[in-house]
Design a protein around this motif. Structure first.
Motif, mmCIF file in Angstrom:
data_model
loop_
_atom_site.group_PDB
_atom_site.id
_atom_site.type_symbol
_atom_site.label_atom_id
_atom_site.label_comp_id
_atom_site.label_asym_id
_atom_site.label_seq_id
_atom_site.Cartn_x
_atom_site.Cartn_y
_atom_site.Cartn_z
ATOM 1 N N ARG A 252 -21.639 -9.447 11.032
ATOM 2 C CA ARG A 252 -20.894 -10.688 10.829
ATOM 3 C C ARG A 252 -19.835 -10.511 9.745
ATOM 4 O O ARG A 252 -18.739 -11.037 9.839
ATOM 5 C CB ARG A 252 -21.873 -11.789 10.430
ATOM 6 N N ASN A 253 -20.177 -9.753 8.731
ATOM 7 C CA ASN A 253 -19.277 -9.636 7.582
ATOM 8 C C ASN A 253 -18.320 -8.456 7.667
ATOM 9 O O ASN A 253 -17.370 -8.380 6.908
ATOM 10 C CB ASN A 253 -20.095 -9.511 6.289
ATOM 11 N N ASP A 254 -18.618 -7.517 8.515
ATOM 12 C CA ASP A 254 -17.729 -6.363 8.669
ATOM 13 C C ASP A 254 -17.334 -6.282 10.140
ATOM 14 O O ASP A 254 -18.048 -5.728 10.960
ATOM 15 C CB ASP A 254 -18.445 -5.082 8.231
ATOM 16 N N SER A 255 -16.177 -6.830 10.445
ATOM 17 C CA SER A 255 -15.802 -6.942 11.862
ATOM 18 C C SER A 255 -15.473 -5.585 12.475
ATOM 19 O O SER A 255 -15.275 -5.469 13.676
ATOM 20 C CB SER A 255 -14.610 -7.888 12.009
ATOM 21 N N ASN A 256 -15.404 -4.535 11.641
ATOM 22 C CA ASN A 256 -15.120 -3.210 12.197
ATOM 23 C C ASN A 256 -16.305 -2.618 12.944
ATOM 24 O O ASN A 256 -16.134 -1.736 13.775
ATOM 25 C CB ASN A 256 -14.734 -2.245 11.077
ATOM 26 N N VAL A 257 -17.508 -3.058 12.607
ATOM 27 C CA VAL A 257 -18.686 -2.472 13.256
ATOM 28 C C VAL A 257 -18.656 -2.834 14.734
ATOM 29 O O VAL A 257 -18.607 -3.995 15.111
ATOM 30 C CB VAL A 257 -19.978 -3.015 12.615
ATOM 31 N N GLN A 258 -18.682 -1.801 15.579
ATOM 32 C CA GLN A 258 -18.561 -2.092 17.008
ATOM 33 C C GLN A 258 -19.701 -1.499 17.838
ATOM 34 O O GLN A 258 -20.190 -2.146 18.766
ATOM 35 C CB GLN A 258 -17.208 -1.591 17.521
ATOM 36 N N LEU A 259 -20.077 -0.274 17.552
ATOM 37 C CA LEU A 259 -21.187 0.347 18.286
ATOM 38 C C LEU A 259 -22.324 0.611 17.311
ATOM 39 O O LEU A 259 -22.121 1.205 16.256
ATOM 40 C CB LEU A 259 -20.764 1.685 18.900
ATOM 41 N N VAL A 260 -23.514 0.187 17.678
ATOM 42 C CA VAL A 260 -24.657 0.363 16.781
ATOM 43 C C VAL A 260 -25.820 0.967 17.552
ATOM 44 O O VAL A 260 -26.049 0.624 18.716
ATOM 45 C CB VAL A 260 -25.110 -0.989 16.183
ATOM 46 N N PHE A 261 -26.511 1.886 16.893
ATOM 47 C CA PHE A 261 -27.710 2.444 17.516
ATOM 48 C C PHE A 261 -28.866 2.363 16.530
ATOM 49 O O PHE A 261 -28.708 2.605 15.342
ATOM 50 C CB PHE A 261 -27.493 3.915 17.897
ATOM 51 N N MET A 262 -30.022 2.013 17.037
ATOM 52 C CA MET A 262 -31.234 2.181 16.240
ATOM 53 C C MET A 262 -32.408 2.496 17.155
ATOM 54 O O MET A 262 -32.360 2.220 18.353
ATOM 55 C CB MET A 262 -31.514 0.962 15.351
#
Lengths: 406, 493
Positions: A252-262
């Motif tokens: 929400r606070n860092d709009s650059n984050v686009q692809l996430v894996f966990m």
């Protein structure tokens, strides 16, 4: 096809722009679309997640670990009159009702291996059966996404870089658990400048150092205010529900984050798997709660996010001698998100009678996992055919009738 | 242009240069040991690198210093016998269950800490360093996960009795010891595997207990421990091997009554004929499993798989094929004599090739141990080390799946890892890790700060001239040692 998708995207954008600021109009659509992939390592028992309760064979194959039919004690929550959801996943019921949760049953890798390590490797490289692929499909995806790359555009949660994100595009990672956001020595300017100097130069680790600093700065910048305000800086308890909530804040606070894996472990239930309660249920509950937290925490961003939950293969249709299940083949994939065509169980379901089981023991794979992922990449992330070929190079033509994205 | 030529020139010289004696000493201390402690480089140089290797390959020839032996004996004396632990951990149906539960949780914590202490004291301070390195190697090869049920109280015994004695022995012995140890029987479920149609099959099934074949160990012993994933076996071979291994079990209540805990239970053994890897196996009870291990240990496919892993661990993430060939031949010629295979490896020009020197990215375990060794700190409180290993993604005995921790850069080399290692290095070098107090003894005495000059002389040529210059010219005093341990040079070995 591509052209039509593209136009549809433009139209959608236009409609948003009418009622919103001009800034939104200039922002390219593709970079706002998010993808979160959650891998359940160890092969979750998909037949206990989305239970074919209307198939009598299911109860015959599993006399002590089957989940009961709906509307009786500890029974499944009815999804569509045929399939039911494991009761430990009750946190996901509202998302199903809002049609933001879908499943693809009898899906998985076309490669028949029952080795965890091979199967995970293939699912992460995106090239089943081909060992020589050096990079992971999420890294290749990062490489073809339009728009500028930033340190946090691809983010992995955990201290170990997963196979799926290996490759030439830089990826940020952040430790899971509360410790990730504590102040560390490197946050002190004096220490930081000393090491910056040390890592200058041509060392192959210099780039990693720079990436780690850029990521840290961006993540801490995004999390700082909210963390201090909400928790007074206190560490939060560990566990997926909390990690998911933290991830939502970061995005929400860092709009650059686009692809996430966990990834989450502990699904290899050879012994005493349990039914409505027990070992598997104890793992599903926090998973369901975490996914619900993620959806809620993302707020409006959830509309632009697709979450995929997958596992390397399914487990035997018949329970084994230890009230557990062994390594199988087909499984169920989960999709959540504002643009997911939810409220239905997709895929080509053929039943659990002997004639339809893979090698007389496992759910078959009737939908290639890449068909699901490439539809997400194509319709949600708006990749072109050429880009898609780079992400899943060996796939060829897969005809699927899937309608997973609105 | 000039700069470019100079670099090329240096590269050319390097590729052909003989290593100096100090470079050779540093290389063996980095690869055959967990890095140099103060004075180690000088002592290896004075005894000679090849004599050092000979001694490491014959650990019994190395005398244990009295102080170290006493410390180890004291720790070993505190080891609670497995059967007592199992007794203590048995759920109590009496009242006051909550208090008992707390006691058990506390006991499990104590056991974990004790196990970690035994492992770390040996890895940090044993002069028989290669043995410790091989314990790390084989433990990951035959991995068990300590947090799975009973394995909490079996893992220390497993390492002490199934891994350590054979770490430089014969592969077949190692394979057999791990196969039969309760920790492995439990971890990969073979202890509950019951042959179909056996006497106990139906009664157990009725009682809702273990009542059938479990193929978990049978699969992993071929895929991970011996042949390797491309070893040419089929699902049918997995099932048939699982049948051959039915009856290989242990009884938690009887642990301690037999030396190794292993039991063969003929009543659950599948006596039917089996077809496995092209062999027709007639019923022979326990002997079927032994036969299978004989076949697997002697297979050239296994020899290659183990040789590849050794070359990867000791030489390069992508081991030179010629080296793997050489080691495979040695493995077959010596019937899996691990010492002889390692001797070939340390004799090989690939091991000494400058492009393979200082080029492996340390695993968190290697990184943390080598840092603590380099400081010369005497560690009496291992909790900060356990915590750091967990933070770095490599908790001791904490790898969930049977493939064990990787030792290649692709698994560990990432931005977050660099940051966390630097943070650890800074805390260690500035005296902020309380490594010197007994647990629960209150406020720790301040740890000494590490002197950068001492550290640099301990580490010798493994820290480059450029890094030395940066450290000595730019840092404030307090940060210099931290910079050495957090430098790119020290991340690799």
């Amino acid at each position: 096809m591509q052209r039509r998708e593209f136009l549809a995207g433009l139209l959608g954008m236009g409609m948003v722009a009418v009622g919103s600021s001009a800034w939104a109009l200039r922002t390219p659509v593709p970079t706002q679309r998010k993808l979160i992939v959650i891998m359940l390592r160890g092969a979750v028992d998909g037949l206990s997640v989305v239970v074919p309760y209307a198939d009598n064979n299911y109860y015959q194959l599993r006399d002590s670990i089957a989940i009961p039919r709906p509307n009786i004690a500890e029974g499944v929550w009815d999804l569509d009159g045929y399939f039911g959801l494991h009761p430990a996943l009750s946190a996901l019921q509202p998302l199903w009702q809002q049609k933001k949760l879908a499943f693809v049953h009898a899906s998985g890798s076309p490669d028949p291996t029952r080795s965890h390590f091979d199967a995970q490797d293939y699912m992460e490289s995106g090239t089943p059966g081909r060992k020589s692929t050096a990079d992971g499909w999420m890294n290749r995806l990062l490489g073809v996404l339009p728009g500028a790359t930033t340190p946090t555009r691809g983010m992995s949660l955990g201290t170990v870089m997963p196979r799926i994100f290996m490759g030439s595009a830089p990826v940020g990672n952040m430790a899971a658990g509360a410790g990730a956001l504590r102040q560390t020595a490197l946050d002190r300017p004096q220490v930081n400048s000393a090491f910056a100097q040390l890592y200058q130069g041509n060392s192959k680790l210099a780039q990693l150092y720079q990436e780690s600093q850029d990521t840290r700065q961006e993540v801490m910048g995004a999390m700082d205010k909210e963390m201090t305000a909400a928790n007074g800086g206190a560490a939060m308890p560990n566990g997926f529900p909390q990690d998911a909530a933290r991830l939502a804040k970061l995005m929400r606070n860092d709009s650059n984050v686009q692809l996430v894996f966990m990834d989450l472990g502990g699904w290899d239930t050879h012994i005493n798997q349990g039914a409505a309660q027990g070992q598997l249920a104890n793992h599903l509950q926090p998973l369901g709660q975490g996914l619900a937290n993620l959806a809620q925490g993302l707020g409006d961003l959830f509309d632009d996010t697709t979450i995929v939950v997958m596992s390397e293969f399914g487990r035997t249709a018949k329970q084994n001698g230890n009230n557990g299940t062994d390594h199988g083949h087909g499984n169920v994939m989960w999709l959540l998100g504002g643009r997911v065509n939810g409220g239905h169980v997709a895929g080509d379901w053929q039943g659990l009678d002997d004639a339809h089981l893979h090698e007389q023991r496992d759910l078959p794979v009737t939908t290639d996992f890449r068909a699901v992922l490439s539809q997400v990449a194509e319709r949600h992330l708006q990749l072109s055919d050429a880009q898609l070929n780079k992400v899943f190079p060996d796939m060829g033509q897969i005809n699927s009738h899937l309608q997973l994205i609105v | 242009m000039k700069w470019w030529l100079l670099c090329m020139g240096l590269l050319m010289t390097n590729a052909h240069a003989e290593m100096t004696e100090q470079q050779r000493a540093v290389h063996v201390l980095n690869r055959l040991a967990f890095g140099p402690r103060p004075g180690d480089i000088a002592s290896v140089m004075s005894m000679g690198v090849s004599r050092y290797i000979d001694a490491q390959l014959d650990p019994d020839s190395i005398l244990l210093p009295t102080e170290y032996r006493q410390r180890l004996d004291a720790l070993t004396a505190q080891t609670v016998p497995t059967e007592d632990l199992i007794q203590a951990l048995r759920p109590d149906k009496q009242a006051d269950a909550e208090a008992r539960k707390q006691q058990r949780t506390e006991l499990i914590k104590q056991v974990a800490e004790h196990d970690a202490q035994l492992r770390l004291v040996q890895a940090l301070y044993s002069p028989r360093q290669l043995q410790e390195v091989m314990v790390d190697f084989w433990f990951n090869h035959f991995n068990v996960f300590a947090n799975k049920g009973l394995d909490r109280v079996l893992v220390e015994d497993y390492e002490r009795n199934a891994i350590r004695p054979y770490a430089l022995g014969h592969f077949r012995d190692l394979l057999g010891a791990t196969a039969k140890h309760p920790a492995m029987l439990f971890y990969l479920d073979n202890w509950q595997s019951v042959g179909a149609g056996t006497e106990l099959f139906r009664p157990l099934a009725k009682a809702g207990k273990s009542s059938g074949l479990n193929e978990n160990y049978a699969r992993e012993v071929m895929e991970l421990h011996t042949l390797g994933v491309d070893g040419g076996y089929t699902q049918q071979d997995v099932t048939e091997l699982a049948r051959m291994l039915t009856g290989w079990t242990f009884y938690p209540r009887n642990l301690g009554q037999r030396d190794d805990g292993f039991q063969f239970n003929a009543r659950v053994h599948d006596n039917g004929d089996k077809q496995w890897l092209g062999y027709h196996v007639a019923s022979q009870g326990e002997r079927e499993g032994e036969f299978a291990l004989d076949v697997l240990a002697a297979s050239p496919v296994t020899a290659r798989h183990i040789s590849y892993e050794l070359a990867q661990y000791f030489v390069s993430d992508t081991p030179p094929p010629a080296l793997v060939d050489k080691l495979t031949r040695r493995f077959l010629d010596t019937h899996g004599d691990i010492t002889q295979v390692l001797r070939s490896l340390f004799d090989s020009h690939e091991f000494w090739d400058v492009s393979n020197v200082g080029s492996k990215f340390k695993t968190p375990y290697q990184y943390v141990l080598s840092a603590v060794r380099a400081t010369g700190d005497d560690v009496s409180n291992i909790r900060p080390i356990m915590g750091t290993l967990s933070q770095l993604g490599m908790p001791l005995y904490g790898y969930l799946t049977p493939n064990g921790y990787k030792n290649t850069a692709d698994a560990w080399e990432n931005p977050e890892a660099i940051t966390q290692r630097i943070n650890f290095a800074t805390a260690l070098a500035t005296g902020h890790l309380p490594l010197n107090r007994e647990p629960d003894m209150g406020k720790p005495a301040p740890m000494p700060e590490i002197d950068a000059g001492d550290l640099l002389s301990t580490l010798g040529v493994s820290i480059s001239a450029q890094t030395r210059a940066t450290v000595m010219s730019t840092a404030t005093d307090r940060l210099r040692a931290a910079m050495v341990l957090g430098s790119p040079d020290f991340m690799q070995h």
